[in-house]
Design a protein around this motif. Structure first.
Motif, PDB file in Angstrom:
ATOM      1  N   ARG A  36     -37.036  -5.008 -15.158  1.00  0.00           N
ATOM      2  CA  ARG A  36     -35.917  -4.956 -16.098  1.00  0.00           C
ATOM      3  C   ARG A  36     -34.631  -4.800 -15.313  1.00  0.00           C
ATOM      4  NH1 ARG A  36     -33.498  -0.905 -19.857  1.00  0.00           N
ATOM      5  NH2 ARG A  36     -34.751   0.720 -18.861  1.00  0.00           N
ATOM      6  N   ASP A  37     -33.700  -5.715 -15.547  1.00  0.00           N
ATOM      7  CA  ASP A  37     -32.406  -5.675 -14.876  1.00  0.00           C
ATOM      8  C   ASP A  37     -31.524  -4.634 -15.555  1.00  0.00           C
ATOM      9  OD1 ASP A  37     -29.962  -6.118 -13.689  1.00  0.00           O
ATOM     10  OD2 ASP A  37     -30.098  -8.295 -13.755  1.00  0.00           O
ATOM     11  N   LEU A  38     -31.105  -3.625 -14.791  1.00  0.00           N
ATOM     12  CA  LEU A  38     -30.284  -2.539 -15.342  1.00  0.00           C
ATOM     13  C   LEU A  38     -28.800  -2.755 -15.090  1.00  0.00           C
ATOM     14  CD1 LEU A  38     -32.485   0.488 -14.184  1.00  0.00           C
ATOM     15  CD2 LEU A  38     -32.530  -0.706 -16.397  1.00  0.00           C
ATOM     16  N   GLY A  39     -28.451  -3.843 -14.401  1.00  0.00           N
ATOM     17  CA  GLY A  39     -27.057  -4.099 -14.067  1.00  0.00           C
ATOM     18  C   GLY A  39     -26.636  -3.381 -12.802  1.00  0.00           C
ATOM     19  N   ASP A  40     -25.522  -3.799 -12.245  1.00  0.00           N
ATOM     20  CA  ASP A  40     -24.985  -3.198 -11.024  1.00  0.00           C
ATOM     21  C   ASP A  40     -25.988  -3.247  -9.872  1.00  0.00           C
ATOM     22  OD1 ASP A  40     -22.555  -2.520 -12.267  1.00  0.00           O
ATOM     23  OD2 ASP A  40     -23.425  -0.662 -13.060  1.00  0.00           O
ATOM     24  N   GLY A  41     -26.815  -4.306  -9.849  1.00  0.00           N
ATOM     25  CA  GLY A  41     -27.774  -4.469  -8.766  1.00  0.00           C
ATOM     26  C   GLY A  41     -28.995  -3.582  -8.853  1.00  0.00           C
ATOM     27  N   ARG A  42     -29.195  -2.919  -9.994  1.00  0.00           N
ATOM     28  CA  ARG A  42     -30.333  -2.007 -10.146  1.00  0.00           C
ATOM     29  C   ARG A  42     -31.426  -2.650 -11.007  1.00  0.00           C
ATOM     30  NH1 ARG A  42     -29.381   2.150 -13.147  1.00  0.00           N
ATOM     31  NH2 ARG A  42     -27.527   1.260 -14.133  1.00  0.00           N
ATOM     32  N   ARG A  43     -32.686  -2.311 -10.674  1.00  0.00           N
ATOM     33  CA  ARG A  43     -33.823  -2.839 -11.415  1.00  0.00           C
ATOM     34  C   ARG A  43     -34.876  -1.755 -11.617  1.00  0.00           C
ATOM     35  NH1 ARG A  43     -35.953  -7.780  -7.827  1.00  0.00           N
ATOM     36  NH2 ARG A  43     -36.022  -6.038  -6.346  1.00  0.00           N
ATOM     37  N   GLU A  44     -35.633  -1.895 -12.699  1.00  0.00           N
ATOM     38  CA  GLU A  44     -36.871  -1.156 -12.891  1.00  0.00           C
ATOM     39  C   GLU A  44     -38.016  -2.126 -12.636  1.00  0.00           C
ATOM     40  OE1 GLU A  44     -36.114   2.397 -16.171  1.00  0.00           O
ATOM     41  OE2 GLU A  44     -37.085   0.515 -16.768  1.00  0.00           O
ATOM     42  N   LEU A  45     -38.840  -1.835 -11.635  1.00  0.00           N
ATOM     43  CA  LEU A  45     -39.961  -2.704 -11.298  1.00  0.00           C
ATOM     44  C   LEU A  45     -41.199  -2.227 -12.033  1.00  0.00           C
ATOM     45  CD1 LEU A  45     -39.333  -3.079  -7.456  1.00  0.00           C
ATOM     46  CD2 LEU A  45     -38.570  -4.564  -9.316  1.00  0.00           C
ATOM     47  N   LYS A  46     -41.669  -3.044 -12.979  1.00  0.00           N
ATOM     48  CA  LYS A  46     -42.800  -2.663 -13.826  1.00  0.00           C
ATOM     49  C   LYS A  46     -44.127  -3.172 -13.282  1.00  0.00           C
ATOM     50  CE  LYS A  46     -39.987  -2.703 -18.042  1.00  0.00           C
ATOM     51  NZ  LYS A  46     -39.853  -3.284 -19.412  1.00  0.00           N
ATOM     52  N   GLU A  47     -44.105  -4.333 -12.623  1.00  0.00           N
ATOM     53  CA  GLU A  47     -45.326  -4.873 -12.021  1.00  0.00           C
ATOM     54  C   GLU A  47     -44.970  -5.583 -10.725  1.00  0.00           C
ATOM     55  OE1 GLU A  47     -49.048  -7.953 -12.797  1.00  0.00           O
ATOM     56  OE2 GLU A  47     -47.769  -7.367 -14.486  1.00  0.00           O
ATOM     57  N   ILE A  48     -45.741  -5.283  -9.681  1.00  0.00           N
ATOM     58  CA  ILE A  48     -45.504  -5.809  -8.344  1.00  0.00           C
ATOM     59  C   ILE A  48     -46.752  -6.525  -7.857  1.00  0.00           C
ATOM     60  CG2 ILE A  48     -45.376  -5.047  -5.919  1.00  0.00           C
ATOM     61  CD1 ILE A  48     -43.309  -2.984  -6.792  1.00  0.00           C
ATOM     62  N   GLU A  49     -46.554  -7.681  -7.235  1.00  0.00           N
ATOM     63  CA  GLU A  49     -47.643  -8.314  -6.491  1.00  0.00           C
ATOM     64  C   GLU A  49     -47.498  -7.880  -5.043  1.00  0.00           C
ATOM     65  OE1 GLU A  49     -49.468 -12.662  -5.181  1.00  0.00           O
ATOM     66  OE2 GLU A  49     -47.648 -12.568  -6.395  1.00  0.00           O
ATOM     67  N   LEU A  50     -48.435  -7.111  -4.557  1.00  0.00           N
ATOM     68  CA  LEU A  50     -48.369  -6.578  -3.198  1.00  0.00           C
ATOM     69  C   LEU A  50     -48.920  -7.605  -2.224  1.00  0.00           C
ATOM     70  CD1 LEU A  50     -47.637  -4.013  -1.585  1.00  0.00           C
ATOM     71  CD2 LEU A  50     -50.011  -3.263  -1.915  1.00  0.00           C
ATOM     72  N   LEU A  51     -48.106  -7.984  -1.231  1.00  0.00           N
ATOM     73  CA  LEU A  51     -48.504  -8.990  -0.250  1.00  0.00           C
ATOM     74  C   LEU A  51     -49.009  -8.364   1.034  1.00  0.00           C
ATOM     75  CD1 LEU A  51     -45.574 -11.516  -0.761  1.00  0.00           C
ATOM     76  CD2 LEU A  51     -47.850 -11.552  -1.801  1.00  0.00           C
ATOM     77  N   GLU A  52     -48.317  -7.358   1.530  1.00  0.00           N
ATOM     78  CA  GLU A  52     -48.735  -6.663   2.748  1.00  0.00           C
ATOM     79  C   GLU A  52     -47.961  -5.361   2.861  1.00  0.00           C
ATOM     80  OE1 GLU A  52     -46.535  -6.373   5.530  1.00  0.00           O
ATOM     81  OE2 GLU A  52     -44.941  -7.534   4.622  1.00  0.00           O
ATOM     82  N   ILE A  53     -48.423  -4.495   3.755  1.00  0.00           N
ATOM     83  CA  ILE A  53     -47.727  -3.247   4.057  1.00  0.00           C
ATOM     84  C   ILE A  53     -47.583  -3.159   5.562  1.00  0.00           C
ATOM     85  CG2 ILE A  53     -47.679  -0.747   3.768  1.00  0.00           C
ATOM     86  CD1 ILE A  53     -49.795  -1.100   1.533  1.00  0.00           C
ATOM     87  N   SER A  54     -46.362  -2.968   6.024  1.00  0.00           N
ATOM     88  CA  SER A  54     -46.082  -2.974   7.456  1.00  0.00           C
ATOM     89  C   SER A  54     -45.588  -1.620   7.947  1.00  0.00           C
ATOM     90  CB  SER A  54     -45.009  -4.016   7.795  1.00  0.00           C
ATOM     91  OG  SER A  54     -45.506  -5.330   7.717  1.00  0.00           O
ATOM     92  N   ILE A  55     -45.876  -1.358   9.204  1.00  0.00           N
ATOM     93  CA  ILE A  55     -45.156  -0.326   9.946  1.00  0.00           C
ATOM     94  C   ILE A  55     -43.943  -1.017  10.538  1.00  0.00           C
ATOM     95  CG2 ILE A  55     -45.263   1.298  11.867  1.00  0.00           C
ATOM     96  CD1 ILE A  55     -48.346   1.267  11.489  1.00  0.00           C
ATOM     97  N   VAL A  56     -42.756  -0.408  10.363  1.00  0.00           N
ATOM     98  CA  VAL A  56     -41.526  -1.082  10.783  1.00  0.00           C
ATOM     99  C   VAL A  56     -40.671  -0.176  11.650  1.00  0.00           C
ATOM    100  CG1 VAL A  56     -41.456  -2.639   8.787  1.00  0.00           C
ATOM    101  CG2 VAL A  56     -40.374  -0.409   8.633  1.00  0.00           C
ATOM    102  N   GLU A  57     -39.897  -0.816  12.508  1.00  0.00           N
ATOM    103  CA  GLU A  57     -39.038  -0.071  13.427  1.00  0.00           C
ATOM    104  C   GLU A  57     -37.574  -0.096  13.023  1.00  0.00           C
ATOM    105  OE1 GLU A  57     -38.969  -1.926  17.265  1.00  0.00           O
ATOM    106  OE2 GLU A  57     -38.725  -3.936  16.427  1.00  0.00           O
ATOM    107  N   GLU A  58     -37.172  -1.091  12.241  1.00  0.00           N
ATOM    108  CA  GLU A  58     -35.761  -1.320  11.947  1.00  0.00           C
ATOM    109  C   GLU A  58     -35.219  -0.243  11.018  1.00  0.00           C
ATOM    110  OE1 GLU A  58     -32.267  -2.116  11.973  1.00  0.00           O
ATOM    111  OE2 GLU A  58     -33.407  -3.635  13.054  1.00  0.00           O
ATOM    112  N   PRO A  59     -34.216   0.560  11.446  1.00  0.00           N
ATOM    113  CA  PRO A  59     -33.692   1.621  10.608  1.00  0.00           C
ATOM    114  C   PRO A  59     -32.691   1.149   9.561  1.00  0.00           C
ATOM    115  CG  PRO A  59     -32.569   1.641  12.704  1.00  0.00           C
ATOM    116  CD  PRO A  59     -33.649   0.598  12.806  1.00  0.00           C
TER     117      PRO A  59
END
Length: 214
Positions: free
Chosen positions: A118-141
């Motif tokens: 759901r788009d809440l405006g001002d660049g904000r969203r409520e994510l109700k359902e996600i398709e998970l592709l992968e989970i990474s360990i990341v270094e970039e801060p």
């Protein structure tokens, strides 16, 4: 593919010293507003964890190699709980584990597609359902979403595959070998359709996900 990074400290990642290379914690948490302006709702991962054609990969920096396997991925009241094991004898995996223990590498990040939101405006969203592709360990801060946007903007101005390869490499998301490999895949895609040197930014964007998920 969208990415969402979270610091290890904020997701209670712990090392299980009885098993070398094994760690546990949360890849994401429900509620609140993250640095991307998103709120992930409880239940967002329910369907993607039940109906899968392929396992969830444990990668290094999204675009890097598979460096281990997820022993457990499940939803609970807090968020997406994970237990992972880094591959023994894998040089990158062992380097990553050492960096995690030292605190030099400090993030987990999910690669996903938002299926219901759901788009809440001002660049904000409520994510109700996600398709998970992968989970990474990341270094970039830095905010990876902003980095991806910067790369896409630069690609719009690129006039050749060689220039695109340079942009990808200098953006810090791809090594020289990775950037070259991605461009080679774009050439293969374009072969027979049109001249390889006229492949545009949209072709590169299409290949981001394919390259990242193998």
């Amino acid at each position: 593919m969208e990415v969402k990074r979270i610091d290890l400290e904020s997701v209670d990642v712990k090392f299980l010293d009885s098993r070398q290379g094994v760690f546990a914690g949360y890849a994401s948490k429900f509620g609140g507003v993250d640095s991307y302006g998103d709120t992930i709702l409880s239940g967002a991962y329910k369907r993607t964890l039940k109906k899968r054609d392929r396992p969830i990969r444990l990668r290094w920096n999204h675009w890097g190699p598979v460096i281990g396997k997820w022993l457990e991925v499940r939803e609970d009241d807090i968020g997406l709980y994970v237990e992972g094991e880094l591959t023994p004898g894998h040089r990158t995996a062992e380097d990553v584990f050492a960096s995690m223990k030292h605190g030099a590498v400090d993030g987990l990040s999910i690669g996903f597609r938002p299926l219901q939101f759901r788009d809440l405006g001002d660049g904000r969203r409520e994510l109700k359902e996600i398709e998970l592709l992968e989970i990474s360990i990341v270094e970039e801060p830095a905010d990876l979403g902003a980095r991806v946007s910067d790369v896409k903007s630069a690609l719009d101005e690129a006039e050749s595959l060689k220039e695109i390869e340079t942009i990808l490499r200098e953006a810090g998301r791809f090594s020289r070998a990775d950037a070259t490999a991605l461009v080679a895949r774009v050439k293969a895609l374009a072969r027979g359709e049109r001249g390889a040197e006229t492949v545009g930014a949209e072709d590169i964007r299409t290949l981001f996900q394919r390259f990242a998920t193998g």
